[in-house]
Each structure stands twice: as structure tokens, then as C-alpha cells.
Design an enzyme around this catalytic site. Structure first.
Site, PDB file in Angstrom:
ATOM      1  N   ASP A 192      42.227  37.272  38.175  1.00  0.00           N
ATOM      2  CA  ASP A 192      40.978  37.090  38.302  1.00  0.00           C
ATOM      3  C   ASP A 192      40.505  38.626  39.538  1.00  0.00           C
ATOM      4  O   ASP A 192      41.120  39.284  39.879  1.00  0.00           O
ATOM      5  CB  ASP A 192      40.465  35.863  38.760  1.00  0.00           C
ATOM      6  CG  ASP A 192      39.175  35.461  38.578  1.00  0.00           C
ATOM      7  OD1 ASP A 192      38.746  34.439  38.599  1.00  0.00           O
ATOM      8  OD2 ASP A 192      38.144  36.384  38.322  1.00  0.00           O
TER       9      ASP A 192
HETATM   10  C1  GLC Z   1      34.967  36.368  38.067  1.00  0.00           C
HETATM   11  C2  GLC Z   1      35.287  35.085  37.235  1.00  0.00           C
HETATM   12  C3  GLC Z   1      35.811  35.309  36.070  1.00  0.00           C
HETATM   13  C4  GLC Z   1      35.306  36.831  35.418  1.00  0.00           C
HETATM   14  C5  GLC Z   1      35.938  37.865  36.493  1.00  0.00           C
HETATM   15  C6  GLC Z   1      35.613  39.005  35.815  1.00  0.00           C
HETATM   16  O1  GLC Z   1      34.920  36.202  39.528  1.00  0.00           O
HETATM   17  O2  GLC Z   1      35.966  34.286  37.889  1.00  0.00           O
HETATM   18  O3  GLC Z   1      35.940  34.010  35.271  1.00  0.00           O
HETATM   19  O4  GLC Z   1      36.178  36.838  34.160  1.00  0.00           O
HETATM   20  O5  GLC Z   1      35.571  37.648  37.538  1.00  0.00           O
HETATM   21  O6  GLC Z   1      34.090  39.350  35.987  1.00  0.00           O
END
Ligand code: GLC
Length: 745
Positions: free
Chosen positions: A272
Site C-alpha cells: 500500500d
Molecule cells: C491508499 C489506499 C489504497 C490505494 C493506494 C493507492 O492509501 O489504502 O487502497 O489503492 O493508497 O492510492
């Protein structure tokens, strides 16, 4: 210059060598730095600090770019990668396309409420087609986290509380996004996220630690992820939070033992956002070098934007801490996806394509249909709904009635300008000749702004003054007073659900309930439409407002879909994928609990609290219709079977009303004893059927080893046991039509 020559794939390895051969040939030509580059996903957004994207890409120091939504810019960066970097390896462009790119579909929780996997599959296929036309190769979806605590804002992104429904929706979304051929220019690579257990954060507080015993992980939180793997999902995303004190992003048991060894997953795992570097903040890694090492050893292929891999992996290999083989193992599936998607042959996007694709009428028709099938009729006392189209004087009241943002909901793609048909617009379109008055009433606002609000520039509305709010309240009541019937549109703003959007209460934010009470006191017929991304504790409304339609975050066509249902052009058939607690303080609340020594089903213990019932306001699987149904003739193919055999369950469902409608027939089981205590009910089958008045259909379910096995704490493994089983078939988790059978041997 054609990539084929540059990377030597064409020359060194003829295509018939296949994907693995092409990847091996490329890998053999890559430097250590270039391999590390493929493991780095860099930000394309200006709000992220760090070296400019172009410099990194030119050196071959990036495998993927995220947080960019600009076709021309995609091509510019891709040109640098393909024509200026040492081996010309194309970039993967990734973005969160969660429920639509330009044509916005209902939020995933809403689509789960359709109990129709085809709705989710079609929605994500349209989303993929539009996103790929924009130049996006990879979406960070489906989000498949089970959520049993409605205080958690991200409940909106998943399929609710149940692993069986969640697994069906996960597989359907993967099929929708990916199709059957990743080289299809109208599909994108999907990403099952957030692995794993994120929805069980303590207190429903986003990112907080998760403590789940292995049996709960395997019986409840893993099934949607496993379904995604079985559906062929290309990638996974590791979750932020600590899982039993080990961050998911550095969790070898999750990423290697379970995901690869047990489930045979052959794709790759992206972290993430910033999660690799954040292992230091979490008190897990000593520094970013330690974080990079431990994440890679745990099986984390791609570092999303933290820089930890880019800054440390070359040294870690050069000093022998990590081996080149370990690196190659992480790079291989990334190159494999790029080859399978045909990016070496077709790295660029036709910049004229997007506007043609997003204008296709069938996209909005699909969005309207999905919204219609997702909505749940929670109350219809006295059959106030459907409303007559002869109404001449209607008031539409509430802060969300004309909000495009609330109608499209959470997790819009970067740069998307809301363009939804609002509920007010939908009603006006439905009754062109009527007087449709409108008043928003006092605005609703988060007490603590969302960090997302800061990121998305745009105009910041000034906070409404108390005086202005009072004036708005009065105006709304007076507007209602002047009408024959009032439609209230209440709920949550788009930024009140999703990431960074947990809350302690499930009440209607702001003065909405007070306004609802004031309008109801006028004595006119009132229908309530909810726009929201989570269950809400609408206790007063549930007791006093005759008609309540749960419309969720219905998407671009949401206003039309609401009007279609309110005025009877569509008969609602959705069912709740999450139960509605009476209070946020009751969370986590879910139906599939064990009985305990003092079941709430017994008269003595009907509530666990002395100050309120602990039953949900609305149970899992609940939803009404404009017609009525009878579910009967429950029959089992056998009263006793051997372990490993299958029991076939049939039941009839009849439309006993005057109009056509859909019923979702649900099957629940309870294993009465075992090596572990088993939930009092578990969904193990469902089917949404459409019936004409008087029509009867037979639904068929099968209970075999796949449905009856579970992960036993005592046996520390999957088992199917000899025991007696209850079976219920009905229209929600409180189904009463009952039968039983025994498994022996
Ligand atoms: C965010 C989210 C995730 C998302 C990622 C990219 O913090 O937790 O679901 O896909 O970052 O934007």
C-alpha cells in the site's frame, strides 16, 4: 525505436518461446539497478516529494507510475521508458479505479447489495474499458476486505460482512476488470486488496492494529482473497496495518506461506502507499534499509512510492545481504504481467480514444441498471411507495438531494469532476410537469477534515455559520410545508466514508435527524432516501418514517435510479450486505456469531446490553419489495450423508403479490457441534430470481465438502466433520424455513 529490438526480446528470443522465455531473456540482460527499478512504483502526482519521474524513468529506475491520470502524460513518460531507458521496458500505469472511471457505478458495497455478481462484473468491465482507453493498465481493485465494524470508513469499498457473498463479488470484479486475456486493450490488471484483515482494525479505526486468530482469518477474511486468486487476479496489495503485531507488508506468513505456497499465487504483490518505508514508523523496521530487506524477504514485490527499495536494494544485493536470485524472483512476475499485457508491442495509448469510449450510452445504461439493482427498500409502511406520477407538488429536502459528489460517492479517480444525476434532478426528470421544490437544509461537514480534502485542490467552501444553518433549517421546513409530499435525501458526504473516514457514531451527521423530525411533524407523507457509504443507526427514522430507500452511493445515474424506484418503474430487489447496528457503540456487529452459553435467541438473554437491544436495526440479507414472496417446500436430498458427500437443497419461491419483482433466496447453515464452536448461521448459497405475479421458481443449492469444511483451531487445519446441521432458506439472515441433516462417518 521499436521496443522489440531495444530489449532484444524479438532478436534474442522469438515469441514462440512464450512468456516465460521472453521474461528470462530480458532478465538476463538487466543490470542490478534495472531490476531494482522494476520493483519501484513512483508517484506521478505533484503532491509527492522525491526525484522527478522523468529522471528515474530515463535511468530505468521505475517499473510503474501511480497517482497520474493524464493520457498525454502517460505517453510522454512511456516514451522516455521505451525509447530512452537502457532496456526500454515499458511502464505500468496504475490508479484507483474502484467503481468506475468516468461513468461512475454504485460503490462496491452497493453493488454487493444487488446480490448479483453479474452487476459487479459488468460494472468493472465498463470501468476497465474506460480506464484502459485513458492509458491506465492496472487498477488497485477490487477491495475485498471483509468489514464487520461499520465505524470503519472503508466498509464502503468492499462487499460487506460475509465471506461467501464477498468471495462471489471478488471473483466477479476480477473477471470484469481482467476478462480472459490481459492483452485485451479494453481490460486492466486487477489487484486484490488489502491483504489481509484490514477491516478488523481495533475500534473500526482506519490503520489501527488487527488481532485475528488464524481460524478467523481463514474462515472469514481470506475467502474473498482466495476467490480472487482462483479468478486469476494479477496482483495483490499488502495492507498497512499490523496483523497480530506483524505488519502485513512485511508479513512472510501472509505473503509467502499462505499466498504463494498454499494458494499458488503467481502474480506479484505491491505494497500500500508508502507502506514499505512506513515499517519504520510502525516500530517494526530499524530504518528504510531494514524495511526494504524485510519486505522483500517477506515476498513484497513492488514498493509503492516509499523509495525504500530504490534507495537500498542495490546495496543490499551488493553487500550480499540479499541475493540476485531473491531479486529476480520479485522482478519476474512484474515483467511477466507486462509481457502478457502486450505492453512491449503496444506501449502507447491512442489519445483520441477516451472521449469516444466514455460517451457510449450503454455505459450509463449499465450504471443506471447497477444502481437500480443495488438499492434496498428498508421500509414501506402502508405501501406509501411507489409514489404516483400524478403528484403535482413535491418537496425534495436535504443536504445531499442535489449533491453530485455524494451521489457518486467515495474513491473517485484523481481529477474526476463529479457529473452525477442527483436525486433532485432524477425526480424532476420523472415528474416534468410537477412543482418540485428543493431546500438543502443545514450543510453537513466532517468535524475533522479528511487529508484527501487537502490533496484535492478545488475550491474550499467556507464553513456555514450557525445563523446561516438556522436559516437553512427554517427554509427547509417551510419548503416542506408547502408541498403535498416530502422526499428527504439524507446520509453522509462522499468524504465521510472511504479511507481516513472512520467515525465513532453511526448517526446521521449534523442536524439531519432534527430536520427529518421537524419535517415529519408537519404531518405530510415523507419518504427518506439515504445516500451513504456505511450502515447508519437510523433508529428514529426506522420507527417514524413510513418509507426508507437505501440508495448508498449510487453513481453517475444515481438520481435516475432513485426516481425509477420511488415512482415504481423499477421494483427494488437489493438486500443488505451488512447489518445495520442500532448504534456505533455496538460495532463490530455481524450475524455469523457463535451461540455462546447464553444465546440471544433464548427469551432470557434477548439482549447483551441492558440499555438497548443488541439485535441489528436491519439484519444481514434484509430488503423489501413492492411485491411479496413466499419461500416454501424446503427439501433435502438426504437426511444423512457421509463426510465428503453432497446434500442438494431445493425450495420454491413464489411471487404472491401484484407486480413483478426480484427476491434473493438465501441459504444458511449451522453445524451444531464440532472441534470448534461454529457460527449460529453462515451464508452458503444465494440466488436472485425475478418472478412475475403468481410465478413460482425452484432454487437449488448444494452443500458439499466446500460448503461444510472449515478451518478448525483445534485441528489446526481444514476439516469436514460428522455432525448435525441446521439448514434455513429465506429472505434474510433471520430465515425461519428450516430443515436438518446429519453428516456421519
Ligand atoms: C491508499 C489506499 C489504497 C490505494 C493506494 C493507492 O492509501 O489504502 O487502497 O489503492 O493508497 O492510492
Amino acid at each position: 525505436m521499436n521496443t522489440m529490438d531495444k530489449t532484444g526480446i524479438g532478436a534474442a528470443v522469438p515469441p514462440e518461446t512464450g512468456v516465460a522465455g521472453r521474461v528470462a531473456a530480458l532478465l538476463a540482460r538487466m543490470s542490478l539497478a534495472e531490476k531494482v527499478g522494476q520493483l519501484a512504483q513512483i508517484s506521478g502526482a505533484d503532491f509527492m516529494p522525491g526525484p522527478k519521474a522523468e529522471e528515474l524513468i530515463r535511468k530505468g529506475g521505475a517499473g510503474s507510475v501511480l497517482w497520474l491520470n493524464d493520457t498525454r502524460r502517460f505517453n510522454e513518460l512511456q516514451k522516455i521508458a521505451v525509447e530512452e531507458s537502457p532496456l526500454g521496458i515499458p511502464l505500468l500505469f496504475a490508479l484507483d479505479v474502484i467503481h468506475g472511471y468516468r461513468t461512475i457505478f454504485p460503490a462496491p458495497l452497493a453493488m454487493a447489495a444487488s446480490w448479483d455478481p453479474a452487476v459487479a462484473e459488468e460494472a468493472q468491465a465498463v470501468a476497465a474499458k474506460e480506464a484502459r482507453a485513458a492509458g491506465i493498465h492496472w487498477t488497485f481493485g477490487p477491495m475485498v476486505d471483509i468489514a464487520r465494524d461499520a465505524r470503519w470508513g472503508r466498509v464502503v469499498e468492499g462487499a460487506g460482512e460475509d465471506p461467501y457473498l464477498g468471495a462471489a463479488m471478488a471473483a466477479a470484479q476480477v473477471r470484469g476488470f481482467q476478462g480472459t486475456d490481459l492483452a485485451d486493450p479494453e481490460r486492466v490488471a486487477a489487484c486484490a486488496k488489502h491483504f489481509a484483515g484490514y477491516g478488523a482494525a481495533d475500534g473500526g479505526r482506519d490503520y489501527d492494529p488487527v488481532y485475528l486468530p488464524e481460524a478467523h482469518l481463514r474462515n472469514v477474511y481470506f475467502p474473498p482473497f482466495q476467490a480472487a486468486v482462483e479468478a486469476g487476479v494479477s496482483t495483490f496489495m499488502s495492507a498497512y496495518m499490523d496483523l497480530n503485531n506483524v505488519p502485513a507488508t512485511g508479513n512472510r506468513w501472509l505473503l509467502r506461506d499462505v499466498l504463494r505456497e498454499e494458494w499458488g499465487f503467481e502474480g506479484f504483490v505491491v505494497s500500500d502507499a508508502l507502506a514499505v518505508g512506513n515499517l519504520v514508523i510502525q516500530g517494526y523496521a530499524r530504518d528504510k534499509r531494514d524495511a526494504a530487506r524485510r519486505a522483500l524477504e517477506a515476498g513484497l514485490n513492488m514498493d509503492m512510492a516509499s523509495g525504500a527499495y530504490l534507495e537500498n536494494l542495490v546495496d543490499l544485493v551488493q553487500d550480499g545481504t540479499l541475493s540476485m536470485d531473491q531479486l529476480d524472483e520479485m522482478v519476474r512476475p512484474i515483467l511477466t504481467l507486462k509481457v502478457r499485457m502486450g505492453l512491449f508491442e503496444h506501449p502507447y495509448t491512442d489519445e483520441t480514444r477516451l472521449e469516444k469510449v466514455v460517451a457510449l450510452p450503454e455505459h450509463r445504461e449499465a450504471a443506471r441498471r447497477a444502481a437500480q439493482r443495488s438499492m434496498v427498500l428498508l421500509r414501506n409502511e402502508g405501501g406509501i411507495l411507489p409514489l404516483s406520477k400524478d403528484l403535482e407538488n413535491v418537496a425534495v429536502i436535504g443536504p445531499l438531494a442535489d449533491s453530485m459528489e455524494a451521489t457518486e460517492g467515495s474513491w473517485m479517480v484523481f481529477g474526476h469532476e463529479p457529473a452525477a444525476v442527483t436525486v433532485l434532478q432524477g425526480i424532476r426528470a420523472k415528474l416534468p410537469g410537477a412543482k418540485i421544490a428543493y431546500a438543502p437544509g443545514p450543510e453537513i461537514r466532517r468535524d475533522i477534515p479528511s487529508p484527501f480534502d487537502e490533496m484535492h485542490a478545488g475550491t474550499k467552501k467556507p464553513v456555514q455559520t450557525p445563523e446561516a444553518a438556522e436559516e437553512a433549517f427554517r427554509t427547509a421546513v417551510e419548503t416542506a410545508r408547502g408541498a403535498d409530499l416530502v422526499i428527504m435525501v439524507l446520509g453522509e458526504n462522499a468524504n465521510m466514508a472511504g479511507e481516513f473516514a472512520s467515525r465513532g457514531s453511526l448517526d446521521l451527521p449534523g442536524q439531519q435527524e432534527a430536520l427529518l423530525k421537524a419535517v415529519s411533524a408537519l404531518g405530510k407523507p415523507v419518504a427518506l432516501v439515504l445516500l451513504n457509504g456505511r450502515p447508519l443507526s437510523i433508529n428514529w427514522a426506522a420507527a417514524h418514517v413510513p418509507a426508507i430507500l437505501e440508495a448508498w452511493e449510487p453513481g453517475t445515474e444515481g438520481g435516475h435510479a432513485v426516481a425509477d424506484i420511488l415512482f415504481g418503474d423499477v421494483n427494488p430487489g437489493g438486500k443488505l450486505p451488512v447489518c445495520f447496528p442500532r448504534s456505533g457503540s455496538h460495532a463490530p456487529l455481524y450475524y455469523a456469531r457463535t451461540l455462546t452459553h447464553a444465546p440471544e435467541t433464548s427469551p432470557m438473554y434477548r439482549s447483551r446490553y441492558w440499555d438497548s437491544p443488541t439485535t441489528p436495526l436491519y439484519p444481514f440479507g434484509f430488503g423489501l419489495s413492492y411485491t411479496t414472496f413466499a419461500i416454501a417446500d424446503l427439501n433435502l436430498s438426504a437426511q444423512q450423508v457421509q463426510v465428503g458427500d453432497t446434500v442438494t437443497v431445493t425450495a420454491s419461491v413464489t411471487n404472491t403479490g401484484q407486480v413483478a419483482g426480484d427476491e434473493v433466496v438465501q441459504l444458511y447453515i449451522h453445524q451444531r457441534w464440532g472441534s470448534d464452536s461454529r457460527p449460529m448461521r453462515e451464508l452458503k448459497g444465494f440466488e436472485r430470481v425475478t418472478l412475475q405475479p403468481g410465478e413460482t421458481k425452484t432454487v437449488v443449492f448444494h452443500l458439499g465438502p466446500d460448503e461444510l469444511k472449515y478451518w478448525s483451531t483445534q485441528a489446526n487445519g481444514w476439516i469436514q466433520e460428522a455432525a448435525a446441521f441446521d439448514v434455513w432458506v429465506g429472505a434474510d439472515a433471520l430465515a425461519t424455513l428450516h430443515a436438518e441433516f446429519e453428516v456421519v462417518g
